[in-house]
Motif scaffolding. Structure first.
Motif, PDB file in Angstrom:
ATOM      1  N   ASN A   1       0.828  -1.216   0.000  1.00 54.47           N
ATOM      2  CA  ASN A   1       0.000   0.000   0.000  1.00 54.47           C
ATOM      3  C   ASN A   1       0.854   1.255   0.000  1.00 54.47           C
ATOM      4  OD1 ASN A   1      -2.346  -1.506  -0.015  1.00 54.47           O
ATOM      5  ND2 ASN A   1      -2.581  -1.449   2.203  1.00 54.47           N
ATOM      6  N   GLU A   2       1.904   1.264   0.818  1.00 60.23           N
ATOM      7  CA  GLU A   2       2.785   2.424   0.880  1.00 60.23           C
ATOM      8  C   GLU A   2       3.510   2.616  -0.454  1.00 60.23           C
ATOM      9  OE1 GLU A   2       2.087   1.014   5.031  1.00 60.23           O
ATOM     10  OE2 GLU A   2       2.604   0.014   3.170  1.00 60.23           O
ATOM     11  N   LEU A   3       3.985   1.529  -1.030  1.00 66.32           N
ATOM     12  CA  LEU A   3       4.691   1.623  -2.304  1.00 66.32           C
ATOM     13  C   LEU A   3       3.747   2.056  -3.421  1.00 66.32           C
ATOM     14  CD1 LEU A   3       7.017  -1.521  -2.171  1.00 66.32           C
ATOM     15  CD2 LEU A   3       7.436   0.779  -1.297  1.00 66.32           C
ATOM     16  N   ALA A   4       2.510   1.590  -3.364  1.00 67.22           N
ATOM     17  CA  ALA A   4       1.523   1.974  -4.377  1.00 67.22           C
ATOM     18  C   ALA A   4       1.283   3.484  -4.357  1.00 67.22           C
ATOM     19  CB  ALA A   4       0.213   1.224  -4.157  1.00 67.22           C
ATOM     20  N   GLU A   5       1.273   4.078  -3.179  1.00 72.04           N
ATOM     21  CA  GLU A   5       1.082   5.536  -3.086  1.00 72.04           C
ATOM     22  C   GLU A   5       2.208   6.274  -3.792  1.00 72.04           C
ATOM     23  OE1 GLU A   5       0.439   6.860   0.942  1.00 72.04           O
ATOM     24  OE2 GLU A   5      -1.133   5.357   1.262  1.00 72.04           O
ATOM     25  N   TRP A   6       3.437   5.838  -3.563  1.00 74.17           N
ATOM     26  CA  TRP A   6       4.566   6.476  -4.241  1.00 74.17           C
ATOM     27  C   TRP A   6       4.492   6.260  -5.748  1.00 74.17           C
ATOM     28  CZ3 TRP A   6       8.030   4.348   0.127  1.00 74.17           C
ATOM     29  CH2 TRP A   6       8.229   5.337   1.105  1.00 74.17           C
ATOM     30  N   ARG A   7       4.178   5.043  -6.144  1.00 78.35           N
ATOM     31  CA  ARG A   7       4.082   4.755  -7.583  1.00 78.35           C
ATOM     32  C   ARG A   7       2.979   5.590  -8.242  1.00 78.35           C
ATOM     33  NH1 ARG A   7       4.864  -1.226  -5.894  1.00 78.35           N
ATOM     34  NH2 ARG A   7       7.047  -1.601  -6.435  1.00 78.35           N
ATOM     35  N   GLU A   8       1.848   5.724  -7.569  1.00 86.60           N
ATOM     36  CA  GLU A   8       0.740   6.528  -8.110  1.00 86.60           C
ATOM     37  C   GLU A   8       1.151   7.989  -8.273  1.00 86.60           C
ATOM     38  OE1 GLU A   8      -2.670   5.808  -5.612  1.00 86.60           O
ATOM     39  OE2 GLU A   8      -2.680   3.669  -6.139  1.00 86.60           O
ATOM     40  N   ALA A   9       2.097   8.441  -7.469  1.00 88.56           N
ATOM     41  CA  ALA A   9       2.605   9.810  -7.570  1.00 88.56           C
ATOM     42  C   ALA A   9       3.689   9.926  -8.644  1.00 88.56           C
ATOM     43  CB  ALA A   9       3.151  10.265  -6.218  1.00 88.56           C
ATOM     44  N   GLY A  10       3.963   8.812  -9.345  1.00 95.01           N
ATOM     45  CA  GLY A  10       4.951   8.832 -10.420  1.00 95.01           C
ATOM     46  C   GLY A  10       6.382   8.614  -9.962  1.00 95.01           C
ATOM     47  N   ILE A  11       6.550   8.139  -8.736  1.00 95.42           N
ATOM     48  CA  ILE A  11       7.881   7.927  -8.180  1.00 95.42           C
ATOM     49  C   ILE A  11       8.370   6.534  -8.562  1.00 95.42           C
ATOM     50  CG2 ILE A  11       9.193   7.718  -6.028  1.00 95.42           C
ATOM     51  CD1 ILE A  11       7.200   9.829  -4.873  1.00 95.42           C
TER      52      ILE A  11
END
Length: 148
Positions: free
Chosen positions: A15-25
């Motif tokens: 979940n934490e990684l998905a948030e970063w990925r969704e932000a384009g990171i």
């Protein structure tokens, strides 16, 4: 860097990684960062392994953020010596049957710390950081040129 199967950290911290990925990171995971701590030169070896990882992940693969999964008893070490920050409370990791914490740091911050302290081992007397043991600019450029 995320491969076909994702990162090992996705198992516990998806979940934490998905948030970063969704932000384009673009994320990169370093694993098994360990050196026998009482061996001569162990801090320098760890600093240079970390520096090589940074060169490959950030300078070559253009990743934005480093993530690592560590046992809670190692959080203070990675925070103090490399500047990584904890992002979660401990969770049970079934792969190793032990607790784990997600830690992370932006590669731009790592770049800035290398530029400020790299190649200045004499600063180890005043800095509680491994960054003085990282390479200087010329050595970094030479090592980067050797990477595939």
């Amino acid at each position: 860097m995320t491969g076909r199967g994702g990162l090992h950290t996705d198992l516990l911290f998806g979940n934490e990684l998905a948030e970063w990925r969704e932000a384009g990171i673009k994320l990169c995971e370093f694993g098994s960062l360990a050196v026998e701590r009482h061996a001569p030169g162990s801090k320098r070896v760890l600093a240079q392994i970390f520096h090589l990882g940074y060169l490959h992940a950030h300078r070559r693969a253009r990743c934005d953020r480093l993530v690592i999964e560590v046992n809670p008893r190692h959080v203070a070490f990675y925070r103090r010596w490399l500047g990584l920050l904890p992002y979660t409370t401990p969770r049970h990791n079934p792969r190793v049957d032990a607790p784990a914490v997600l830690m992370s740091l932006d590669f731009n911050t790592i770049r800035d710390r290398i530029a400020l302290l790299g190649g200045q081992p004499e600063k180890m007397a005043t800095q509680r950081s491994l960054y003085p043991l990282f390479w200087d600019t010329a050595t970094e450029a030479a090592m980067l040129a050797k990477l595939p």
